[in-house]
Design a protein around this motif. Structure first.
Motif, short mmCIF file in Angstrom:
data_model
loop_
_atom_site.label_atom_id
_atom_site.label_comp_id
_atom_site.label_asym_id
_atom_site.label_seq_id
_atom_site.Cartn_x
_atom_site.Cartn_y
_atom_site.Cartn_z
N LEU A 11 56.69 52.68 35.99
CA LEU A 11 57.22 51.69 35.05
C LEU A 11 57.21 50.29 35.65
N GLN A 12 57.55 50.18 36.93
CA GLN A 12 57.52 48.88 37.59
C GLN A 12 56.10 48.32 37.63
N LYS A 13 55.15 49.17 37.94
CA LYS A 13 53.75 48.75 37.97
C LYS A 13 53.30 48.29 36.59
N GLU A 14 53.71 49.01 35.55
CA GLU A 14 53.34 48.62 34.18
C GLU A 14 53.90 47.26 33.83
N LEU A 15 55.15 46.99 34.23
CA LEU A 15 55.74 45.67 33.97
C LEU A 15 54.98 44.58 34.73
N GLN A 16 54.65 44.84 35.97
CA GLN A 16 53.90 43.86 36.76
C GLN A 16 52.53 43.61 36.16
N ILE A 17 51.90 44.67 35.68
CA ILE A 17 50.58 44.54 35.07
C ILE A 17 50.66 43.69 33.80
N LYS A 18 51.69 43.92 32.99
CA LYS A 18 51.86 43.14 31.75
C LYS A 18 52.06 41.66 32.07
N SER A 26 42.87 33.18 37.29
CA SER A 26 42.41 32.94 38.66
C SER A 26 41.88 34.23 39.31
N ASP A 27 41.09 34.04 40.34
CA ASP A 27 40.50 35.17 41.05
C ASP A 27 41.58 35.98 41.77
N ILE A 28 42.57 35.32 42.31
CA ILE A 28 43.66 36.00 43.02
C ILE A 28 44.45 36.89 42.06
N CYS A 29 44.74 36.38 40.89
CA CYS A 29 45.46 37.18 39.89
C CYS A 29 44.65 38.39 39.46
N ASN A 30 43.35 38.22 39.32
CA ASN A 30 42.49 39.34 38.96
C ASN A 30 42.51 40.43 40.03
N ASN A 34 43.92 44.20 39.48
CA ASN A 34 43.12 45.39 39.75
C ASN A 34 43.81 46.31 40.76
N THR A 35 44.45 45.72 41.76
CA THR A 35 45.18 46.51 42.75
C THR A 35 46.32 47.27 42.09
N ILE A 37 46.53 48.20 38.97
CA ILE A 37 45.95 49.26 38.13
C ILE A 37 45.64 50.48 39.00
N LEU A 38 45.06 50.26 40.17
CA LEU A 38 44.73 51.37 41.06
C LEU A 38 45.99 52.06 41.59
N GLU A 39 47.00 51.28 41.96
CA GLU A 39 48.24 51.86 42.45
C GLU A 39 48.91 52.71 41.38
N LYS A 40 48.87 52.24 40.14
CA LYS A 40 49.45 52.99 39.03
C LYS A 40 48.70 54.31 38.83
N ALA A 41 47.39 54.27 38.94
CA ALA A 41 46.59 55.49 38.79
C ALA A 41 46.92 56.50 39.89
N VAL A 42 47.11 56.02 41.11
CA VAL A 42 47.46 56.91 42.22
C VAL A 42 48.83 57.54 41.97
#
Length: 76
Positions: A11-18, A26-30, A34-35, A37-42
């Protein structure tokens, strides 16, 4: 980790992603997006593994076909 801790982290990852989804200019935000998204999948995979019933899995394995299929290599 137990199931509740993993669910809270998801849930925390989903909030951060939103929040980051709005600032993907920016490239840093992208990269951070992406990081996350991967952490959430793991975390989801860890939760899935915790929810599997080990007795049922052994039963399935015992009665499943002994022949290896190519798709079996991706299920592990």
């Amino acid at each position: 980790m137990n199931k509740n801790q993993i669910k809270k982290q998801i849930l925390q990852k989903e909030l951060q992603i939103k929040k980051l989804h709005l600032h993907q200019s920016s490239d840093i935000c992208n990269r951070i997006y992406n990081t996350l998204i991967l952490e959430k999948a793991v975390l989801k995979k860890e939760l899935e593994l915790l929810e599997k019933n080990p007795v049922l899995e052994k039963f399935k394995k015992f009665f499943s076909s002994k022949e290896k299929l190519i798709c079996d290599y991706w299920n592990k």
